[in-house]
Structure formats: structure tokens, C-alpha cells
Enzyme design. Structure first.
Site, mmCIF file in Angstrom:
data_model
loop_
_atom_site.group_PDB
_atom_site.id
_atom_site.type_symbol
_atom_site.label_atom_id
_atom_site.label_comp_id
_atom_site.label_asym_id
_atom_site.label_seq_id
_atom_site.Cartn_x
_atom_site.Cartn_y
_atom_site.Cartn_z
ATOM 1 N NE ARG A 92 -18.264 39.102 25.675
ATOM 2 C CZ ARG A 92 -19.531 38.727 25.532
ATOM 3 N NH1 ARG A 92 -19.819 37.739 24.696
ATOM 4 N NH2 ARG A 92 -20.490 39.306 26.205
ATOM 5 C CG LEU A 93 -11.995 33.049 22.262
ATOM 6 C CD1 LEU A 93 -11.727 31.580 22.012
ATOM 7 C CD2 LEU A 93 -10.774 33.714 22.914
#
Length: 216
Positions: free
Chosen positions: A195-196
Site C-alpha cells: 500500500r505504499l
């Protein structure tokens, strides 16, 4: 039957690859065209030019709908619609809009904030006359966003218009036209692992595009 009680468990990793500043063009329109071309060539969807347009009404209530991008100019992004539709009425009283492209198989999104400007009658006519004949007839038939009692009534109205102009050129309706959305901010989003995600924002400052990386 699909169990919908655990939709909060639906997730996946985004592993298509990252996005770095050195990969981006200095001009966001050029970068947009690059991504649009890749979306078209990927054959991932029947509508790679589909975009959501968000507007707000006189009571500041937002609404969204999907329209098709029809032109990309140096100045911005063009779409066409019925000028008596809800979206057109919203734009009339507040021309600030947001366009959103979601090319999810490529793990990409683009968000565009800008101001919508009506196109000229000449520009409207040029595009209208390039459309397929049935699309021209449909534009004349539909009083977009107005209530109608049944699909049958709509089909009957279409046939009436079709017969009326059977042997004649179809005129450009005065209630139909286009808008040029002149961007002030454009964000490019590329999905990332854990989720970066990679997010880059172009913002127009004193006529110059500034580029910044945003946190995910």
C-alpha cells in the site's frame, strides 16, 4: 451465490511496478497522453477513454457520472454532453470540476482538477457532424436527465426523429455541445506494494507546472 459478508477481506497487492520522478514528463498533458496511449494499447477495457466527472450543484451537493474523453489539447480535456443535463446545469453555476480516470488493470489512476469552459459553436458542429448518424439522432431525441414514462416512449421518439430526417442532414441541436476542462492540478497514481503507492502531483503555479511527490 457470492458471500458479501466479508467484502472487507477483498484485497490484492499492487505489483505492476513503481513510478519515479525521472520517468515523468515535465508537462502533465504529455504525461497523460503517454499513459492514455498505454491504456489503449493494453486492450484492458472497452472504454479506455471513460472518465468520471464530478460536479457540485447549487446546494453544494456533489455528483459523479461517466463520460467519454473526446479530445486532448494542449489547453486541456474535451467532452460533449446535452447542455440541459444535470452536469451542464452544475457547471453553469460552478465550473470547477474533477475528472478521474481509473485504469485498474494497469494499477493506475489520474485525477484532474480544473475549470470547464464551453466550446464554440464551430467546435461543437465540427465534432457533432463527425459522429455516427444514430448518435446524432439520439442527441436530438433525448432530453437528457428528464423523466420519461417508459423505454418504449424513448424508442418511439427515436423512430420519429429518424423518419423526420430520413433524407436530410441532421442539424446540430442548440442544446448540445462540449466543454474544455482546463486543468489546474493533475495527479498520477501508480499502485505500489504494501500500500505504499506512488503519487505525483502537477500543480499550476503562476503559469508554470510544479511537480511534487505525495505520500500515499
Amino acid at each position: 451465490m457470492t458471500d458479501l459478508t466479508h467484502i472487507d477481506d477483498i484485497r490484492r497487492e499492487y505489483l505492476k511496478g513503481g513510478l519515479n520522478e525521472q520517468d515523468l514528463a515535465e508537462n502533465p498533458i504529455e504525461q497523460f497522453n503517454k499513459w492514455l496511449e498505454q491504456a489503449i494499447n493494453a486492450n484492458m477495457t472497452a472504454d479506455p477513454t471513460a472518465m468520471n466527472i464530478a460536479t457540485v450543484d447549487e446546494f453544494n451537493r456533489p455528483s459523479q457520472r461517466t463520460v467519454l474523453l473526446k479530445q486532448v489539447k494542449d489547453e486541456g480535456f474535451v467532452f460533449f454532453t446535452n447542455l440541459s443535463s444535470h452536469k451542464a446545469k452544475d457547471i453553469e453555476q460552478n465550473p470547477n470540476v474533477n475528472l478521474h480516470f481509473a485504469w485498474l488493470p494497469l494499477e493506475r489512476q489520474i485525477s484532474i482538477q480544473g475549470v470547464a469552459h464551453k466550446l464554440s459553436l464551430t467546435e461543437n458542429a465540427k465534432y457533432f457532424l463527425s459522429r455516427p448518424r444514430d448518435s446524432q439522432l439520439a442527441a436530438l431525441t433525448s432530453k437528457q436527465s428528464k423523466s420519461i414514462s417508459s423505454r418504449k416512449m424513448l424508442d418511439m421518439a427515436f423512430e420519429q426523429i429518424k423518419n423526420k430526417f430520413k433524407n436530410n442532414e441532421i442539424p446540430v441541436p442548440d442544446f448540445w455541445g462540449g466543454y474544455l476542462v482546463v486543468p489546474e492540478r493533475i495527479e498520477f497514481w501508480q499502485g505500489g506494494a504494501k500500500r505504499l503507492h506512488d503519487r505525483f502531483e502537477y500543480r499550476l503555479v503562476d503559469g508554470v507546472w510544479e511537480l511534487h511527490r505525495l505520500q500515499p
